[in-house]
Enzyme design. Structure first.
Site, mmCIF file in Angstrom:
data_model
loop_
_atom_site.group_PDB
_atom_site.id
_atom_site.type_symbol
_atom_site.label_atom_id
_atom_site.label_comp_id
_atom_site.label_asym_id
_atom_site.label_seq_id
_atom_site.Cartn_x
_atom_site.Cartn_y
_atom_site.Cartn_z
ATOM 1 C CB CYS A 78 -4.546 5.457 -0.478
ATOM 2 S SG CYS A 78 -4.010 4.945 1.175
ATOM 3 C CG HIS A 134 -0.222 7.166 -1.938
ATOM 4 N ND1 HIS A 134 -1.132 8.205 -1.924
ATOM 5 C CD2 HIS A 134 -0.393 6.492 -0.781
ATOM 6 C CE1 HIS A 134 -1.823 8.157 -0.795
ATOM 7 N NE2 HIS A 134 -1.398 7.135 -0.090
ATOM 8 C CD GLU A 144 -0.323 9.712 -5.222
ATOM 9 O OE1 GLU A 144 -0.715 10.054 -4.091
ATOM 10 O OE2 GLU A 144 -0.684 8.634 -5.763
#
Length: 243
Positions: free
Chosen positions: A90, A217, A219
């Protein structure tokens, strides 16, 4: 090396830590995270520079506000020029773009309008559909498709060769669409874009072992038995494995 701005409370990066752990299981390596406060890198004599330079990989996670931004840009510059594996998430993609505009394209004082509203060279701009006065849920949020723009690249291989991926987003600013062509001609290629083909989602630097950024993102979808592909790529490259 994790170059962040909330390093005093590492739980702020819990999802990122877990994603690195998941990837470490896959590459069969013991994970060691060195925490670096981004603002410390703005002092060339700070000992955090020794930590950064000794790292096998560098990760710049997301964040808000201008504190530590110059340090993150310096970390991206070091990773690019030293060919140290780099993953920017990001904000980490945006600072890498700013760094590239400044030091490769010669765009002095390039910045994001998030940090300098009057920058003469806006490398990052607020998305036109997003409010800058009403915060919170007004960001570009949720799962959205990213479509690969190239037949082959490291990130696409890491995602199993799929033509598109769906990942979760949480941002207000994006790479300035007016600069994309110029940036890509110089070698920083946005290999993944949104459905319009204009909004940048994944970047890769030509000729670098692993210099990758994602606007989304990754993750958030990582699992112990299914590590996030961008994190896996970072640890593969940091371990000297071919992607």
């Amino acid at each position: 090396a994790m170059v962040g701005k909330y390093t005093g409370l590492t739980d702020s990066y819990l999802s990122v830590i877990k994603s690195l752990q998941h990837a470490s299981y896959e590459v069969n390596r013991t994970l060691v995270i060195d925490w670096i406060e981004a603002s410390n890198l703005e002092d060339e004599s700070h000992t955090d520079w020794d930590i950064l330079k000794s790292a096998d990989g560098i990760l710049v996670p997301g964040g808000f506000g201008d504190r530590g931004i110059e340090g993150k840009i310096l970390a991206a510059n070091y990773a690019r020029t030293s060919k140290t594996p780099y993953l920017g998430i990001c904000l980490g993609l945006q600072v890498a773009t700013i760094e590239f505009c400044r030091n490769v394209l010669g765009m002095e004082d390039a910045n994001s309008t998030e940090f300098d509203e009057n920058t003469p060279n806006p490398a990052g701009v607020v998305m036109p559909e997003i409010s800058t006065t009403h915060l919170g849920g007004t960001m570009r949020l949720g799962s959205r498709p990213t479509i690969f723009q190239v037949d082959d690249c490291m990130t696409k291989r890491l995602y199993g060769g799929h033509s598109q991926v769906d990942e979760r987003h949480r941002h207000r600013y994006e790479v300035n669409p007016d600069l994309i062509e110029k940036i890509e001609k110089a070698g920083l290629v946005y290999v993944g874009k949104d459905e319009t083909g204009e909004r940048c989602e994944i970047m890769e630097l030509e000729g670098h072992p692993y210099y990758v950024g994602t606007q989304y993102h990754p993750e958030f979808k990582s699992r112990p038995d299914r590590p996030s592909p961008p994190f896996l790529g970072l640890l593969m490259a940091a371990s000297g494995m071919e992607i």
